[in-house]
Design an enzyme around this catalytic site. Structure first.
Site, PDB file in Angstrom:
ATOM      1  CE1 TYR A   1      -4.334   1.340   0.311  1.00 53.40           C
ATOM      2  CE2 TYR A   1      -3.273   2.934   1.742  1.00 53.40           C
ATOM      3  CZ  TYR A   1      -4.356   2.542   0.985  1.00 53.40           C
ATOM      4  OH  TYR A   1      -5.461   3.357   0.902  1.00 53.40           O
TER       5      TYR A   1
ATOM      6  CG  ASP B   1      30.495   2.065 -15.535  1.00 52.14           C
ATOM      7  OD1 ASP B   1      30.696   2.419 -14.361  1.00 52.14           O
ATOM      8  OD2 ASP B   1      30.013   0.962 -15.857  1.00 52.14           O
TER       9      ASP B   1
ATOM     10  N   GLY C   1     -12.199   7.114   3.918  1.00 49.94           N
ATOM     11  CA  GLY C   1     -12.061   8.482   3.428  1.00 49.94           C
ATOM     12  C   GLY C   1     -12.163   8.522   1.912  1.00 49.94           C
ATOM     13  CG  ASP C   2     -13.197  12.307   0.073  1.00 46.07           C
ATOM     14  OD1 ASP C   2     -12.078  12.404   0.632  1.00 46.07           O
ATOM     15  OD2 ASP C   2     -13.949  13.288  -0.105  1.00 46.07           O
TER      16      ASP C   2
ATOM     17  CB  THR D   1      -9.292  15.012   8.259  1.00 47.93           C
ATOM     18  OG1 THR D   1     -10.504  14.375   8.654  1.00 47.93           O
ATOM     19  CG2 THR D   1      -9.032  16.217   9.146  1.00 47.93           C
TER      20      THR D   1
END
Length: 431
Positions: free
Chosen positions: A43, A204, A90-91, A122
């Site tokens: 998540y 490199d 929550g939205d 919020t």
């Protein structure tokens, strides 16, 4: 009494979470879900406190009647067990890759006539400050350094993307996709010496020294939270390597990968086309032992990169070296190949796993790029590194833009393929 379910993936309970719980209580008995550690990282939230602490935070809220564990990001399994009348959230998951989770909730609730309740998220200074503090804590060396070891315990395979600047670090940090009803993202970042040198316009060949490399590391550390695996080339002289281990460990890098070659660095994918000398097992093992002895924590990892297949020394040589390096204290083995198919990599992994089931195996499928992560995982591979794709995609895009501006004597023709400035500003966090 009606059942109301709300799931939380946070290290801190703030006003916004309490508002959701307060709203949930209006509808019935509140069952709070706490995401497991494995689900948290999917998540895009890496826990900085233990699962038990997060569970206790919810249990101590008077309005919560029961706390359950949600083992997956998707809600299907837990909703089937609870069969709540309502899910409250929550939205903030609208118009976002996380919206696939919302769709999953609605689809499952429909099976028994449940309803989704969404409350305004919020947004205020206090909540914002708490979220900033949590993010900053996740970026601290003591949390970040051990994260790769934690990921190896939690992930089927650790997906690692090359970065070479703060901006590419943000891309690795924030890129999240919804694919086939699942959420996916990168787990870690690879700071390649090739790409770091290229970004600085240098060859490199270890021309870019460790002090310069560390400035790039610091740029990435400053704006991200995911673990960093550093390309340490050969590791240099043992006397220097031990100091570099101490430095990398102190600043929060999770691992360094060093290759068993000596002399002026040449890119491995040239193979035997250029002269490359492999170090002896004795010398390289001593370098590993010295690096491990220099460590001050158990978190930092030294991973040994074996060049035997690149240099056509054969499978037995590669395996002999792998077991010797593990015996010397290596925390992982990276096996490299420049062939277009993964057959020799799979053969190595199968034979290595027959004797060693625990030591992490790292691969870089640059040449055998048609191989799926699931195939790598099936052969016991733990970390896959996409080692140079951001650099290789950026160069032709920038070169084409520069060419077109010169060709058309204006910038309008390139505008359709440019990222809006507003999107770049949004990508970069403000303090």
């Amino acid at each position: 009494m009606k059942k109301v379910y709300a799931c939380f993936c946070t290290d801190v309970i703030h006003e916004g979470h309490l508002n959701i719980i307060h709203e949930a209580k209006k509808y019935g008995r509140v069952i709070a879900g706490v995401l497991s550690d494995a689900a948290m990282i999917r998540y895009n939230r890496f826990p900085t406190v233990s699962f038990e602490e997060r569970k206790q935070m919810l249990e101590q809220i008077p309005e919560v009647d029961e706390v359950v564990v949600q083992d997956e990001v998707m809600y299907g399994k837990i909703l089937e067990q609870i069969k709540p009348d309502y899910v409250i959230h929550g939205d903030n998951w609208l118009n976002d890759p996380m919206e696939v989770i919302r769709d999953n909730v609605i689809e499952n609730l429909a099976k028994w006539g449940g309803k989704l309740i969404e409350v305004p998220y919020t947004y205020n200074e206090q909540v914002r400050n708490i979220e900033v503090v949590v993010r900053e804590r996740a970026a601290m060396p003591e949390y970040r350094r051990k994260r790769l070891r934690q990921l190896l315990q939690l992930c089927p395979i650790v997906k690692t993307l090359e970065v070479h600047s703060g901006l590419t670090g943000l891309i690795a940090e924030k890129t999240v996709v919804a694919n086939n009803g699942e959420i996916d993202q990168f787990d870690a970042m690879w700071l390649s010496s090739l790409c770091d040198s290229t970004a600085k316009g240098k060859p490199d060949i270890e021309l870019v020294d460790m002090s310069s490399r560390l400035r790039t590391v610091d740029d990435v550390l400053e704006v991200t939270t995911k673990p960093i695996i550093l390309d340490g080339d050969t590791g240099g002289m043992v006397e220097h390597f031990v100091y570099n281990v101490r430095t990398l460990e102190r600043i929060g890098v999770s691992a360094v990968i060093i290759e068993d070659k000596t002399g002026l660095k040449k890119n491995s994918l040239f193979g035997t086309e250029v002269e490359q000398t492999q170090d002896s097992i004795e010398n390289f093992s001593e370098k590993i032992r010295a690096g491990k002895h220099a460590q001050r924590t158990k978190d930092f990892m030294i991973i040994a990169r074996i060049e035997s297949l690149i240099l056509e020394k054969g499978m037995e040589d590669a395996l002999m070296r792998a077991f010797a390096y593990v015996q010397a204290g290596a925390d992982g083995i990276m096996i490299h190949s420049r062939k277009k198919d993964p057959d020799e990599i799979f053969e190595f992994c199968d034979k290595f796993r027959a004797k060693d089931t625990a030591t992490p195996i790292v691969v870089v499928p640059t040449s055998y790029n048609a191989t799926y992560e699931s195939e790598l995982q099936a052969h016991g591979i733990n970390i896959v590194i996409y080692a140079n794709q951001l650099t290789r995609s950026a160069f032709p895009a920038m070169q084409k833009t520069a060419t077109d501006i010169l060709t058309y004597h204006r910038a309008k023709e390139v505008d359709d393929r440019l990222m809006p400035i507003k999107d770049i500003i949004t990508l970069i966090d403000e303090i």
